[in-house]
Design an enzyme around this catalytic site. Structure first.
Site, PDB file in Angstrom:
ATOM      1  N   CYS B  87     -20.596  -8.372  -1.343  1.00 26.15           N
ATOM      2  CA  CYS B  87     -20.195  -7.103  -2.168  1.00 26.15           C
ATOM      3  C   CYS B  87     -19.648  -7.384  -3.929  1.00 26.15           C
ATOM      4  CB  CYS B  87     -18.864  -6.798  -1.846  1.00 26.15           C
ATOM      5  SG  CYS B  87     -18.334  -4.877  -2.005  1.00 26.15           S
ATOM      6  N   HIS B 196     -20.040  -6.494   4.743  1.00 21.99           N
ATOM      7  CA  HIS B 196     -19.046  -7.668   4.725  1.00 21.99           C
ATOM      8  C   HIS B 196     -19.018  -8.509   5.660  1.00 21.99           C
ATOM      9  CE1 HIS B 196     -16.756  -6.554   0.408  1.00 21.99           C
ATOM     10  NE2 HIS B 196     -17.429  -5.298   1.050  1.00 21.99           N
ATOM     11  N   GLU B 198     -17.220 -11.161   6.275  1.00 23.19           N
ATOM     12  CA  GLU B 198     -15.948 -11.371   6.345  1.00 23.19           C
ATOM     13  C   GLU B 198     -15.179 -10.814   7.647  1.00 23.19           C
ATOM     14  OE1 GLU B 198     -16.570  -9.943   3.851  1.00 23.19           O
ATOM     15  OE2 GLU B 198     -14.898  -9.526   2.613  1.00 23.19           O
TER      16      GLU B 198
END
Ligand SMILES: Nc1ncnc2c1ncn2[C@@H]1O[C@H](COP(=O)(O)OP(=O)(O)O)[C@@H](O)[C@H]1O
Lengths: 87, 227, 656, 87
Positions: B87, B196, B198
């Site tokens: 991002c 994302h 994560e």
């Protein structure tokens, strides 16, 4: 105090959704004679001393504009007497 | 020896803790790196996390690019250090010219957060080698300026050389050209991804576990890499 | 009031002499992070200052009959007389500004105080409560080691004027309240109310508010885990923008606002001070600036979430290193509130050099600096030997920190100390801080049941036509789920980051938001905010209870045990007896409901004057309930998930 | 083609976090003689016919600027020969 004004605009071939959104909203205001709206950034730089065009160009080149998508122009402007007409 | 993966914190980084958690869940050691410290402290790879570095006030990533740590990372990445930009990290990688193109305001002008289906297009990078090309994964996307743009030549070249790493499927959340969600550099060590991974590493907090592969890939890559 | 040129040089001369008696104009701790301003403080007093200088205490003594614009500042005759009585003279301009702010409805709770007491009186005993009503936010212990703090606040009017910035600074403000308790903010929620969905002004307000809530919260890295979007024409000119923040802290990191310890340094940390939100007190300068003042005094505050993010990190680092004695956020009442509340809480005095406050606009006058609502600022009380470490931490995070004053002792006779504020050598404020904070007016306003209530209640739901056929039922259901109040809210919630921090276990569209607090043990909390203005309009007592019950249920069904309540009471004008009655009834209902459920109200906020002309909004108590889950893995999501291996699951309906 | 250029800037007393962030970043680029940076929007409006200043003013007032926090000025600019110097 004179300042350096840097105008940063998206390159013509890059989609400008913000400008498009404004253009699309215009008919609702009864405006039908606008063919295009582009929205960019206007950056006013004030120097401690004399306005320094070369410095400003360097700042614009490195930081203010992204050459991949944007073009910029710059000039010195006297601020007290503004460039355009107030509404 | 466990791999040591650096996670950079810029002023305004937000997903740095999440990236470090993902690194740990994958089985590596997360090493926190500070924007003002040019030393990479001997890490084996670096993650540039999501967030709003320096408020993202001018252009996302534009100011972060000048942080001392970025000088070192740019040089190291050119020398082969694996770097993953997520991002805001992707934006920083583009601003730093480690990756081509730019990330611009979403076509619909809104910040958008949704669970997004992606297709992994290239499993040949340091960060995607545990996936199968063509595999579909579900990963959260959340951004206001995630629309990937580049000129036609660059786009064609990315496609032709297999450097489009992931694409949005089932709806493009931001108007990205050619539905591009992630790309890599020529060497495949630098990857930028808008969604994302994560946020998809734990069943309790993510929509899937599909993001973990990015972090296990780097371990596999490092294990195979000549010392 | 007089123009500034009326100020005689004679009185001014006396004022200039004052710093000589022990009040050195040069800081004892030469620590201003802003050299030009520090320099300004010690520059020679010129003749210009004498002519254009501020209204000083000496002048106030010398010109007792000067007319002051207190009605324009919202003070009543008797309130103004009280101020004169407290001070034994007329207030200076700066003091008048401070009293008008601190004795306003917003800060003094003068109309609501007598009712809000019930929350304390009826509350069940709780050994979890580490800080309750009266603090920046209530703090509840949830394990041996950890506590959480949460509060909901309104930013209604600013969000109508400038939807984006109003909503953004609303989030910013509540986050600083949570931060001031020693907590790391970890989630936000946003109960919102708008006018009719198809009204043109809703098209202006709603997108701006949603973008503002998202813009600020997303940029701070706080997941948004729930809220409300409600449309009703009664909110057309008075949209409600309430914001809730949740924070987590180790029990031993709890902070307080008391400015204890004479000799300690008062530090202002964060953004520079500008003319934000001083619309109210701008009349004080209008005699000299007339038209110019209109231009120069926006009542809009602009938020800078990036600075707030840095402020959060800097504060948390200061807490962990035990570098602050006391801390207070700067909210609606700016420095005025922070200085007086911190001093009053400790019974100490304070000496402040106002010219050391870093300014965005150098021409600001003392009363403007004191009244400014500039965002992203905190006031710290620091032991002198720790000052350097504090400034270093601020510098590490790139936020400005400036020593602007010091704590002074209580009076020799045991009375609390005084707040003494100078500006370039002039004493502009000399007041007992407690008089602003605790001795404000308290009103038992007249109350009367609204005359139309009987009529409203007569129009009963039972008399409405009901769908009788399957087709009619189908049509009703379709109409209902398509209605703005029941439809899918993802256009709103997609603009919010719900993943950041990686601890969001449940968020939209679930009944309650659930946040994991401790990754090792799985300890977590659930939160819901609910309100129903239409119920409350029909019956404010039961309407408030219903809001509480709904919120309580939403938390309970997520698998959590509800333990604490916060609330935001949005009402019309307290000067309208009908509104006041609604308010009193709603408070009574909420207090009784909490007593029955056995959970305490730990904090909240009152927003009055949500009213256009004579038309008030529906009384809208918004209630937030917080619950604990020992292990968030046990949370119960809303969707019916097929149990593994079963062909069919059974559905039960509980309750009557 | 002439266009109407509308410059929208935050009122001088309004906090400009963008400009501030850029100003704070400059020292890292080795620039120390800039005292202030303000960032606003530059909007270019192209009409189908002659540029219409009154129309543009109306658009600016209703759509482009937020009068609560922003001021705007406008003027007609020949675009082919740009206002400033290209870098
Ligand atoms: N303004 C908002 N901000 C965040 N979440 C919201 C907001 N409005 C609604 N939601 C969320 O959307 C979901 C549905 O909302 P709503 O229709 O009001 O549900 P309910 O009637 O069950 O309270 C809930 O999870 C709620 O928290």
């Amino acid at each position: 105090m004179p300042r350096v004004v840097v105008d940063v605009m998206l390159k013509p071939e890059i989609l400008d959704p913000q400008g498009q959104a404004v253009a699309n909203a215009l008919p609702r205001l009864g405006v039908s004679d606008v063919s295009s709206v582009r929205i960019g950034r206007r950056v006013e730089i004030e120097f401690t001393g004399e306005p320094d065009l070369d410095r400003a160009r360097e700042i614009a080149d490195k930081l203010l504009a992204n050459p991949v998508i944007e073009d910029f122009t710059l000039r010195v402007v006297e601020m007290d007497d503004t460039e355009g007409a107030r509404p | 020896m466990t791999a040591r993966i650096g996670v950079v914190t810029f002023p305004g980084s937000l997903d740095d803790g999440d990236a470090a958690r993902a690194v740990r869940i994958a089985g590596a050691e997360a090493v926190r790196l500070w924007h003002g410290d040019a030393d990479l402290h001997g890490v084996d790879a670096v993650v540039l996390p999501g967030g709003f570095s320096y408020g993202d006030y001018l252009r996302c990533g534009a100011i972060a690019r000048f942080a001392p740590v970025m000088g070192t990372i740019v040089t190291a990445a050119r020398g082969g250090l694996p770097v993953l930009g997520i991002c805001n990290g992707f934006q920083i990688l583009c601003e730093s010219h480690l990756l081509p193109g730019a990330l611009t305001r979403n076509e619909h002008l809104h910040f958008r957060n949704r669970d997004q289906l992606l297709r992994i297009e290239s499993a040949g990078t340091a960060w995607t080698n545990v996936y199968q090309a063509g595999q579909e994964v579900l990963i959260p996307v959340k951004n206001g300026e995630g629309r990937y743009v580049a000129d036609q030549r660059t786009l064609d070249e990315l496609e032709a050389t297999g450097r489009v790493v992931a694409r949005y499927v089932d709806g493009n959340p931001n108007g990205s050209q050619r539905d591009i969600a992630a790309i890599t550099n020529e060497a495949g060590n630098v990857v930028g991804i808008m969604p994302h991974p994560e946020h998809a590493v734990e069943a309790l907090t993510g929509p899937s576990l599909d993001g973990l592969g990015f972090f296990t890939s780097i371990l596999k890559h490092l294990a195979g890499a000549p010392a | 009031m007089t123009t500034q040129s009326d100020i005689g040089a004679n009185e001014e001369g006396a004022t200039v002499a004052m710093p000589a008696d022990g009040l050195a104009p040069t800081p004892r701790h030469p620590v201003s992070a802003d050299p030009p301003l520090a320099a300004a403080s010690s520059r020679a007093i010129s003749a210009d200052d004498l002519v254009d200088g501020p209204d000083t205490v000496a002048q106030a003594v010398a010109s007792p009959d000067e007319l002051q614009p207190y009605p324009e500042l919202g003070l009543r005759d008797d309130e103004y007389d009280r101020i004169r009585q407290i001070l034994g003279r007329r207030p200076t301009q700066s003091e008048l500004a401070m009293y008008s702010i601190m004795w306003s409805e917003h800060c003094s709770y003068k109309s609501s105080k007598v009712h809000l007491r019930q929350f304390g009186e009826k509350a069940p005993p709780s050994d979890r409560l580490l800080a309750g009503i009266g603090e920046n936010a209530g703090v509840v212990q949830i394990s041996d080691r950890l506590a959480v703090t949460f509060k909901v606040e309104s930013h209604n009017h600013p969000s109508f004027v400038e939807p984006y910035q109003g909503a953004a600074t609303g989030v910013g403000g509540i986050v600083r309240d949570i931060l001031a308790m020693g907590a790391r903010p970890v989630a936000v929620m946003d109960p919102l109310r708008f006018g009719a969905a198809d009204h043109p002004d809703t098209a202006r307000v709603l997108p701006g508010v949603v973008a503002g809530v998202g813009g600020y919260g997303n940029c701070l890295g706080l997941p948004n885990i729930g809220g409300e979007v409600v449309f009703d024409p009664c909110y057309q000119g008075n949209p409600l923008v309430n914001a809730l923040c949740l924070g987590v802290l180790p029990v031993d990191r709890l902070q307080n606002k008391a400015a204890a310890g004479p000799g300690n340094v008062v530090v202002l940390m964060g953004a520079k001070t500008g003319r934000d939100g001083i619309g109210g007190v701008s009349v004080l300068a209008s005699a000299t600036f007339e038209e110019a003042s209109e231009q120069r005094r926006p009542s809009v505050q602009v938020g800078d979430p990036f600075t707030e993010k840095l402020l959060i990190e800097a504060c948390l680092e200061l807490y962990d290193a035990q570098l602050v004695v006391g801390i207070q956020d700067l909210g609606g009442a700016g420095l005025t509130c922070a200085l007086t509340e911190t001093a009053a809480a400790a019974g100490t005095g304070m000496r402040v050099w106002l010219e050391r406050v870093p300014l965005r606009e150098p021409s600001m006058e003392p009363h403007e600096i004191l009244a400014s609502e500039s965002q992203e600022r905190m006031l710290l009380v620091v032991e002198p030997e720790k000052l350097e470490a504090v400034l270093k931490t601020a510098e590490k995070w790139g936020v400005l920190a400036t020593a602007i004053g010091e704590v002074t002792p209580a009076q020799p006779d045991g009375e609390p100390g005084r707040l003494l504020v100078t500006w370039r050598g002039h004493v502009v404020v000399d007041v007992p801080p407690g008089s602003l904070v605790d001795d404000g007016p308290v009103y038992a306003r007249p109350m009367r049941e609204p005359a139309d209530l009987i009529l409203l209640q007569a129009d009963r739901a039972e008399t409405l036509p009901r769908p009788a056929t399957p087709e009619a039922l189908r049509e009703t259901v379709l109409r209902m789920i398509a209605s703005p109040n029941l439809c899918d809210k993802s256009w709103v919630t997609e603009q919010y980051d719900r993943y950041v921090l990686g601890n969001t276990v449940l968020a939209q569209p679930e009944d309650a938001g659930v946040i994991r607090v401790d990754e090792e043990t799985g300890l977590g909390v659930a939160l819901s905010v609910d309100g129903n203005g239409r119920y409350a309009r029909l019956d404010p007592y039961n309407g408030a209870k219903l809001a509480l019950a709904e919120s309580y249920r939403n938390v309970a069904v997520s698998g959590a045990q509800p333990i604490a309540v916060t609330n935001c009471l949005n009402f019309g004008s307290p000067e309208d007896p009908g509104v006041m009655w609604q308010f009193a009834e709603a408070v009574r209902g909420l207090a009784d409901g909490c007593a029955e459920l056995g959970i305490p109200v730990t904090g909240g906020n009152v927003s009055f004057y949500n009213q256009t002309g004579a038309a008030a909004i529906h009384p809208t108590p918004v209630v937030g309930v917080l619950g604990v889950l020992d292990d968030v893995a046990q949370r119960v999501p809303m969707g019916f998930a097929r149990s593994a291996g079963a062909d069919q699951d059974l559905i039960f309906l509980l309750g009557e």
